[in-house]
Motif scaffolding. Structure first.
Motif, PDB file in Angstrom:
ATOM      1  N   VAL A  64      39.076  58.411  32.890  1.00  0.00           N
ATOM      2  CA  VAL A  64      39.855  57.877  33.883  1.00  0.00           C
ATOM      3  C   VAL A  64      40.711  56.678  33.419  1.00  0.00           C
ATOM      4  O   VAL A  64      40.090  55.766  32.929  1.00  0.00           O
ATOM      5  CB  VAL A  64      38.760  57.308  34.962  1.00  0.00           C
ATOM      6  CG1 VAL A  64      39.665  56.760  36.070  1.00  0.00           C
ATOM      7  CG2 VAL A  64      38.149  58.491  35.473  1.00  0.00           C
ATOM      8  N   TRP A  66      42.386  53.249  32.749  1.00  0.00           N
ATOM      9  CA  TRP A  66      42.275  52.014  33.496  1.00  0.00           C
ATOM     10  C   TRP A  66      42.765  50.976  32.778  1.00  0.00           C
ATOM     11  O   TRP A  66      42.335  50.877  31.388  1.00  0.00           O
ATOM     12  CB  TRP A  66      40.570  51.924  33.661  1.00  0.00           C
ATOM     13  CG  TRP A  66      40.125  50.808  34.536  1.00  0.00           C
ATOM     14  CD1 TRP A  66      39.516  49.696  34.206  1.00  0.00           C
ATOM     15  CD2 TRP A  66      40.582  50.617  35.888  1.00  0.00           C
ATOM     16  NE1 TRP A  66      39.141  48.977  35.254  1.00  0.00           N
ATOM     17  CE2 TRP A  66      39.662  49.616  36.554  1.00  0.00           C
ATOM     18  CE3 TRP A  66      41.071  51.297  36.855  1.00  0.00           C
ATOM     19  CZ2 TRP A  66      39.485  49.019  37.694  1.00  0.00           C
ATOM     20  CZ3 TRP A  66      41.200  51.070  38.164  1.00  0.00           C
ATOM     21  CH2 TRP A  66      40.508  49.768  38.691  1.00  0.00           C
ATOM     22  N   TYR A  67      43.473  50.282  33.231  1.00  0.00           N
ATOM     23  CA  TYR A  67      44.086  49.200  32.197  1.00  0.00           C
ATOM     24  C   TYR A  67      44.861  49.624  30.923  1.00  0.00           C
ATOM     25  O   TYR A  67      44.569  49.086  30.022  1.00  0.00           O
ATOM     26  CB  TYR A  67      43.116  47.847  32.004  1.00  0.00           C
ATOM     27  CG  TYR A  67      42.950  47.034  32.950  1.00  0.00           C
ATOM     28  CD1 TYR A  67      44.009  46.087  33.494  1.00  0.00           C
ATOM     29  CD2 TYR A  67      41.753  46.834  33.627  1.00  0.00           C
ATOM     30  CE1 TYR A  67      43.867  45.069  34.505  1.00  0.00           C
ATOM     31  CE2 TYR A  67      41.511  45.524  34.666  1.00  0.00           C
ATOM     32  CZ  TYR A  67      42.646  45.110  35.022  1.00  0.00           C
ATOM     33  OH  TYR A  67      42.512  43.996  36.005  1.00  0.00           O
ATOM     34  N   ALA A  70      40.898  53.650  28.942  1.00  0.00           N
ATOM     35  CA  ALA A  70      40.335  54.539  30.010  1.00  0.00           C
ATOM     36  C   ALA A  70      38.766  54.331  29.948  1.00  0.00           C
ATOM     37  O   ALA A  70      38.218  53.785  28.934  1.00  0.00           O
ATOM     38  CB  ALA A  70      40.486  55.827  29.363  1.00  0.00           C
ATOM     39  N   SER A  92      30.629  51.868  31.770  1.00  0.00           N
ATOM     40  CA  SER A  92      31.656  50.841  31.487  1.00  0.00           C
ATOM     41  C   SER A  92      30.736  49.370  31.599  1.00  0.00           C
ATOM     42  O   SER A  92      29.767  49.498  32.259  1.00  0.00           O
ATOM     43  CB  SER A  92      32.756  50.770  32.634  1.00  0.00           C
ATOM     44  OG  SER A  92      32.864  49.219  32.699  1.00  0.00           O
ATOM     45  N   MET A 110      38.026  45.634  42.705  1.00  0.00           N
ATOM     46  CA  MET A 110      38.353  46.539  41.360  1.00  0.00           C
ATOM     47  C   MET A 110      37.280  47.512  41.597  1.00  0.00           C
ATOM     48  O   MET A 110      37.640  48.724  40.919  1.00  0.00           O
ATOM     49  CB  MET A 110      38.342  45.521  40.539  1.00  0.00           C
ATOM     50  CG  MET A 110      39.185  44.604  39.727  1.00  0.00           C
ATOM     51  SD  MET A 110      40.690  45.870  39.410  1.00  0.00           S
ATOM     52  CE  MET A 110      41.888  44.240  39.088  1.00  0.00           C
ATOM     53  N   PHE A 114      38.778  51.425  41.114  1.00  0.00           N
ATOM     54  CA  PHE A 114      38.369  52.144  40.243  1.00  0.00           C
ATOM     55  C   PHE A 114      37.899  53.458  40.867  1.00  0.00           C
ATOM     56  O   PHE A 114      38.122  54.535  40.530  1.00  0.00           O
ATOM     57  CB  PHE A 114      37.346  51.606  39.225  1.00  0.00           C
ATOM     58  CG  PHE A 114      37.001  52.570  38.182  1.00  0.00           C
ATOM     59  CD1 PHE A 114      37.707  52.736  37.206  1.00  0.00           C
ATOM     60  CD2 PHE A 114      35.786  53.303  38.207  1.00  0.00           C
ATOM     61  CE1 PHE A 114      37.503  53.749  36.179  1.00  0.00           C
ATOM     62  CE2 PHE A 114      35.329  54.333  37.399  1.00  0.00           C
ATOM     63  CZ  PHE A 114      36.197  54.459  36.308  1.00  0.00           C
ATOM     64  N   LYS A 117      40.253  55.886  42.000  1.00  0.00           N
ATOM     65  CA  LYS A 117      41.207  56.301  40.869  1.00  0.00           C
ATOM     66  C   LYS A 117      40.307  57.610  40.394  1.00  0.00           C
ATOM     67  O   LYS A 117      40.999  58.498  39.979  1.00  0.00           O
ATOM     68  CB  LYS A 117      41.584  55.160  40.014  1.00  0.00           C
ATOM     69  CG  LYS A 117      42.131  55.777  38.729  1.00  0.00           C
ATOM     70  CD  LYS A 117      43.682  55.557  38.471  1.00  0.00           C
ATOM     71  CE  LYS A 117      44.317  56.031  37.344  1.00  0.00           C
ATOM     72  NZ  LYS A 117      45.622  56.465  37.361  1.00  0.00           N
ATOM     73  N   ALA A 181      45.945  47.970  36.334  1.00  0.00           N
ATOM     74  CA  ALA A 181      44.557  48.449  36.338  1.00  0.00           C
ATOM     75  C   ALA A 181      44.583  49.991  36.823  1.00  0.00           C
ATOM     76  O   ALA A 181      44.316  51.239  35.682  1.00  0.00           O
ATOM     77  CB  ALA A 181      43.407  48.166  37.088  1.00  0.00           C
ATOM     78  N   THR A 182      45.163  50.083  37.784  1.00  0.00           N
ATOM     79  CA  THR A 182      45.215  51.874  38.239  1.00  0.00           C
ATOM     80  C   THR A 182      46.458  52.482  37.683  1.00  0.00           C
ATOM     81  O   THR A 182      46.739  53.530  37.792  1.00  0.00           O
ATOM     82  CB  THR A 182      45.303  51.555  39.694  1.00  0.00           C
ATOM     83  OG1 THR A 182      46.468  50.654  40.105  1.00  0.00           O
ATOM     84  CG2 THR A 182      44.033  51.150  40.508  1.00  0.00           C
TER      85      THR A 182
END
Ligand code: ADP
Length: 491
Positions: A64, A66-67, A70, A92, A110, A114, A117, A181-182
């Motif tokens: 995924v 992210w920022y 991934a 994570s 957040m 997440f 997403k 982030a997304t």
């Protein structure tokens, strides 16, 4: 139709309140009607694993973005009482869902951004292309945004979104970080007032507003609350946005799951009963009194079941306890405090009333005990400040427990005052309604209920039966949601 529900709760495996019941009940109803339903949820460490059957790895290495980097997730699949659920488990250091709670982190925005997403990535990468994606509350408000702005360009252009708002109070307010982030990026674009820019805070993004703007259809959970959200302060600042998108906004009453909430088959209650034979209800009252060590006198038993917070009218809940005792009635409370101040307040009350044979306060969440209380009590008070739909009054009705409610939101659509209702015939009325937020309004309704119980027991029984005759199952709402799904698919 192929429908995917994406939510932060699904009863009984993840349940903090009514949202969990709705995701489960609606999905089951859709399944019974022959539609394909899957549910995507976070994999919390603290969920009820004992309610999941056959949990196994369904997809590994879900990467995924992210920022700009991934996070890799595993997706586990299992069946929750026959419903196929996918649980997203991010690997994570943020430990998004391994914290021993569902909500309450400083970074909840957040965590659920997440999750949203990851849910979309899961659909994308596994080739799942549902006709309808049904999202719930602020936690999934970014899904329609990302679907429209990003994922439709990756091959998800035919998916339609229905977005259900269960509570306007929590909207998911975040800063610019969430855009980076997304991968949505484009700060000025998303901060615009006609997109995610909060209606009152120019420096904030509002997830729920995003859900409203970008979904194909939005609903809240009762017709009256849909009206209130547009025309009163319970829209919590979103009234204008709802007004702008009025053409795709409505109210659909929730249902209750009649496999779970049914006094004829309920596995948590010792005696089953129905409207033609209420002897089991009297026995459950006795069992409840024994379990909570209450006295066995000839007195009505009034209860409260629910979260203890401002929304639920805690001051009136508190008043109801003492008023019931002063009127020679018993009171049982099962409540989960949502704030430390309310927690200490009710613990103090609990200690104070500990030796009273007519009162029991149980603080915390206890699904099993709630069933026995619904089955054993004579009346249930729901004095909410606002109530999008409310399930406890509908469950109460099903269990022959007369609701005493404040006339707001879904309570107004489901409870009809025995003495004063103007819509229903006397033989169709099912409870007591009061309108003001002061103690005397509550007292007047409780007074009428307790008075009827003592003075006209036969008529009280008739009121109980009239309430049990109401059908608040998922049958009607299920049909209505299908109507909406069909409408947005073909629009
Ligand atoms: P909410 O605003 O919390 O969603 P609802 O009335 O819509 O309120 O739904 C509440 C649901 O949660 C009902 O199924 C009720 O029985 C359950 N519930 C609430 N508090 C408790 C508790 N402390 N213990 C057990 N069940 C609870």
């Amino acid at each position: 139709m192929y429908i995917v529900q994406i939510a932060s709760e699904c009863a009984p495996v993840i349940k903090a309140g009514g949202l969990g019941d709705v995701v489960y009940g609606l999905s089951r109803e859709l399944g019974i009607r022959g539609h394909g339903v899957e549910i995507i949820l976070p994999k919390y460490d603290c969920m009820r694993y004992d309610h999941i059957w056959g949990l196994h790895d369904a997809y590994q290495n879900l990467v995924v973005p992210w920022y700009g980097a991934a996070i890799t997730c595993s997706v586990h699949c299992g069946w929750v009482h026959g419903l196929q659920c996918f649980f997203i488990d991010p690997h994570s250091n943020d430990l998004f869902f391994n914290r021993g709670y569902y909500y309450g982190g400083q970074d909840d925005q957040m965590r659920f951004a997440f999750f949203s997403k990851a849910a979309l990535e899961f659909l994308l990468q596994t080739g799942k292309r549902p006709d309808i994606i049904h999202c719930h509350d602020w936690q999934t408000g970014l899904i329609p945004v990302m679907l429209y702005e990003m994922y439709r360009y990756y091959g998800m252009e035919n998916q339609r979104v229905c977005y259900t708002i269960h509570n306007f109070k929590h909207q998911g307010i975040a800063g610019v970080d969430v855009l980076w982030a997304t991968g949505l990026n484009r700060e000025p674009y998303y901060f615009a007032q006609d997109r995610l820019g909060d209606n009152f805070n120019p420096f904030a993004l509002n997830f729920m507003k995003g859900g409203i703007v970008y979904s194909n259809f939005i609903n809240t959970v009762s017709p009256h609350h849909a009206w209130e959200a547009r025309y009163s302060d319970v829209g919590c600042g979103l009234s204008h946005t709802l007004d702008v998108h009025n053409h795709k906004f409505g109210g659909i009453l929730n249902g209750i799951d009649c496999e779970v909430w049914n006094p004829e088959v309920d596995r948590y209650i010792p005696y089953h009963f129905n409207k033609d034979d209420l002897t089991g209800k009297a026995k459950n009252k006795k069992a409840l009194r024994e379990r909570l060590m209450l006295g066995h006198g000839d007195k009505p038993l009034i209860c409260y079941i629910g979260r203890l917070d401002d929304q639920k009218g805690v001051h009136l809940v508190h008043h109801a306890i003492y008023y019931a005792l002063s009127r020679n009635a018993q009171f049982v409370l099962l409540g989960s405090p949502t704030e430390p101040a309310i927690n200490s307040w009710f613990w103090h009350e609990k200690m104070h009333l500990n030796n009273n044979p007519d009162c029991h306060l149980e603080l915390g969440f206890n699904e099993e005990l709630s069933h026995l209380i619904y089955a054993g009590a004579d009346a249930i008070v729901v004095p909410s400040n606002y109530e999008p739909c409310g399930l406890t009054q509908m469950i109460g009705l099903k269990y022959g427990t007369v609701p005493i409610v404040r006339g707001v939101g879904g309570l107004l659509n489901t409870v009809f005052d025995r003495d004063y209702d103007t819509e229903k015939l006397p033989e169709e009325r099912n409870g007591y309604v009061f309108y003001q937020t002061d103690a005397s309004a509550l007292e007047s309704a409780m007074d009428r209920a307790i008075g009827l119980w003592y003075e006209y027991p036969q008529e009280f029984q008739e009121l109980v039966v009239q309430g049990m005759e109401y059908d608040y199952s998922w049958n009607h709402p299920g049909q209505k949601y299908l109507g909406i799904y069909d409408y947005i698919r073909h629009k």
